[in-house]
Design a protein around this motif. Structure first.
Motif, PDB file in Angstrom:
ATOM      1  N   PRO A  93     106.007  40.119  40.482  1.00 32.46           N
ATOM      2  CA  PRO A  93     105.332  40.849  41.568  1.00 32.46           C
ATOM      3  C   PRO A  93     104.346  39.976  42.331  1.00 32.46           C
ATOM      4  CG  PRO A  93     104.489  41.527  39.417  1.00 32.46           C
ATOM      5  CD  PRO A  93     105.670  40.658  39.149  1.00 32.46           C
ATOM      6  N   GLU A  95     100.855  39.371  44.757  1.00 32.71           N
ATOM      7  CA  GLU A  95      99.432  39.743  44.662  1.00 32.71           C
ATOM      8  C   GLU A  95      99.073  40.191  43.251  1.00 32.71           C
ATOM      9  OE1 GLU A  95      98.653  42.596  47.799  1.00 32.71           O
ATOM     10  OE2 GLU A  95      98.122  40.962  49.155  1.00 32.71           O
ATOM     11  N   ALA A  96      99.538  39.417  42.266  1.00 34.42           N
ATOM     12  CA  ALA A  96      99.338  39.761  40.866  1.00 34.42           C
ATOM     13  C   ALA A  96      98.559  38.703  40.102  1.00 34.42           C
ATOM     14  CB  ALA A  96     100.699  39.981  40.186  1.00 34.42           C
ATOM     15  N   LEU A  98      99.963  35.944  39.176  1.00 29.09           N
ATOM     16  CA  LEU A  98     100.966  35.350  38.292  1.00 29.09           C
ATOM     17  C   LEU A  98     101.597  34.092  38.897  1.00 29.09           C
ATOM     18  CD1 LEU A  98     102.673  38.676  37.155  1.00 29.09           C
ATOM     19  CD2 LEU A  98     101.254  37.184  35.726  1.00 29.09           C
ATOM     20  N   LYS A 168     101.090  45.154  35.490  1.00 26.44           N
ATOM     21  CA  LYS A 168     100.741  45.011  36.900  1.00 26.44           C
ATOM     22  C   LYS A 168     100.581  46.408  37.512  1.00 26.44           C
ATOM     23  CE  LYS A 168     100.792  43.621  41.333  1.00 26.44           C
ATOM     24  NZ  LYS A 168     100.932  44.946  41.986  1.00 26.44           N
ATOM     25  N   GLY A 172      98.176  45.473  44.716  1.00 25.31           N
ATOM     26  CA  GLY A 172      97.807  44.088  44.511  1.00 25.31           C
ATOM     27  C   GLY A 172      96.417  43.798  45.043  1.00 25.31           C
ATOM     28  N   LEU A 222      92.401  49.067  38.475  1.00 29.10           N
ATOM     29  CA  LEU A 222      92.350  47.966  37.527  1.00 29.10           C
ATOM     30  C   LEU A 222      91.537  48.349  36.297  1.00 29.10           C
ATOM     31  CD1 LEU A 222      93.028  44.997  36.907  1.00 29.10           C
ATOM     32  CD2 LEU A 222      90.988  44.347  38.206  1.00 29.10           C
ATOM     33  N   GLY A 242      94.239  38.447  40.123  1.00 26.45           N
ATOM     34  CA  GLY A 242      94.767  39.775  39.877  1.00 26.45           C
ATOM     35  C   GLY A 242      95.834  40.172  40.875  1.00 26.45           C
ATOM     36  N   SER A 243      96.387  41.373  40.648  1.00 23.19           N
ATOM     37  CA  SER A 243      95.836  42.439  39.845  1.00 23.19           C
ATOM     38  C   SER A 243      96.471  42.598  38.465  1.00 23.19           C
ATOM     39  CB  SER A 243      95.992  43.759  40.607  1.00 23.19           C
ATOM     40  OG  SER A 243      97.390  44.035  40.826  1.00 23.19           O
ATOM     41  N   ALA A 244      97.371  41.685  38.061  1.00 22.15           N
ATOM     42  CA  ALA A 244      98.005  41.802  36.754  1.00 22.15           C
ATOM     43  C   ALA A 244      97.010  41.501  35.641  1.00 22.15           C
ATOM     44  CB  ALA A 244      99.208  40.872  36.657  1.00 22.15           C
ATOM     45  N   TRP A 263     102.788  51.678  36.918  1.00 23.86           N
ATOM     46  CA  TRP A 263     102.499  50.308  36.538  1.00 23.86           C
ATOM     47  C   TRP A 263     103.783  49.615  36.087  1.00 23.86           C
ATOM     48  CZ3 TRP A 263      98.003  51.702  32.664  1.00 23.86           C
ATOM     49  CH2 TRP A 263      96.944  52.292  33.382  1.00 23.86           C
ATOM     50  N   GLN A 264     103.841  48.295  36.247  1.00 19.77           N
ATOM     51  CA  GLN A 264     104.923  47.483  35.719  1.00 19.77           C
ATOM     52  C   GLN A 264     104.495  46.891  34.384  1.00 19.77           C
ATOM     53  OE1 GLN A 264     105.575  45.345  39.823  1.00 19.77           O
ATOM     54  NE2 GLN A 264     107.309  44.863  38.529  1.00 19.77           N
TER      55      GLN A 264
END
Length: 283
Positions: A93, A95-96, A98, A168, A172, A222, A242-244, A263-264
């Motif tokens: 994803p 804006e995470a 990651l 996640k 994001g 979050l 973030g946002s993960a 959520w993922q």
């Protein structure tokens, strides 16, 4: 060689992220440990006589995404006139925090360097990659790493294999907005890679992500994610800007996933190295 298919572009998590200062030009000075994980995008690239094009096999990406910019940069730096058609199967994803877009760009550079027969070293590709974003050189070098400065100082480190639970939330976060926040802490005491390497996951317990409090102010959801981890008996931490959020996951831990969120969730394994490590000569 006319095509390269099913090329992995792995994500990363920041085991910690400390903001230790700010330069006169406004760039923030960071310390972090990056760990590669097995949550991957997949790229398929066909060599063409000329021209660049992109096809999205997953979610729609910006028209001028990092892969196209990486390809143009490589053409400009080498004088290469060959082209390519790039297909992106986007799984990580956006804006995470990651590093998905940065990883895509790095995989694109490594693949095109091979497809176009350019012969650039990993060091030369990483130098170019700095123009695309602070995280791209990390993925080019292909090892878990201690990272300092504005992302330009990268020191390979070894990490014991571990499982992570990554969540996640639906929304994001924009990196620039977080770094410009007045409430961001910018004076965390510097750590040393020696202290970290002696006990990486013990250091995880003592470290933090300095961006996390600001992110919670901007994205209330979050806080719900972080609270859910705590209820499960896990210690959560936001990755990057973030946002993960992720937590270390022991083999005997049983997790009850909520059914009423969008959520993922992903159980990931850390990687010892990038799957494409060695595609460019390490000099």
């Amino acid at each position: 060689m006319h095509a390269l298919y099913d090329l992995p572009a792995p994500a990363k998590v920041n085991l910690f992220l400390h903001v230790v200062g700010r330069r006169a030009d406004g760039y923030h000075l960071l310390q972090s440990a990056f760990a590669l994980i097995d949550w991957c995008d997949r790229l398929h690239i066909d060599r063409r006589p000329q021209g660049l094009s992109r096809e999205d096999l997953g979610p729609k990406l910006p028209d001028d995404d990092l892969c196209l910019r990486a390809a143009r940069l490589l053409q400009s730096a080498t004088g290469c006139t060959q082209g390519a058609h790039i297909q992106i199967d986007k799984q990580v994803p956006a804006e995470a925090g990651l590093g998905g877009g940065s990883s895509d760009a790095a995989t694109c550079l490594l693949a095109l360097n091979r497809l176009w027969g350019l012969g650039l070293t990993a060091h030369a590709l990483a130098q170019l990659a700095q123009q695309l974003g602070a995280d791209v050189p990390f993925f080019i070098h292909g090892r878990n790493a201690w990272v300092e400065g504005i992302g330009e100082h990268i020191q390979p480190i070894d990490l014991p294999p571990t499982r992570l639970l990554v969540v996640k939330p639906a929304q994001g976060l924009a990196t620039q907005k977080i770094f410009s926040a007045e409430t961001l802490r910018r004076n965390t005491k510097r750590a040393t890679v020696t202290d970290f390497a002696a006990d990486p996951f013990g250091f995880f317990e003592k470290g933090r992500n300095d961006l996390q409090p600001v992110a919670q102010e901007m994205l209330p959801e979050l806080g719900k994610v972080l609270n859910w981890y705590t209820i499960q008996g896990l210690k959560p931490r936001m990755t990057g800007s973030g946002s993960a959020v992720f937590a270390l996951l022991q083999d005997d831990v049983s997790i009850e996933l909520p059914q009423d969120t969008n959520w993922q969730f992903r159980v990931c394994q850390t990687l010892a190295q990038h799957p494409l490590l060695g595609w460019a000569q390490q000099v």
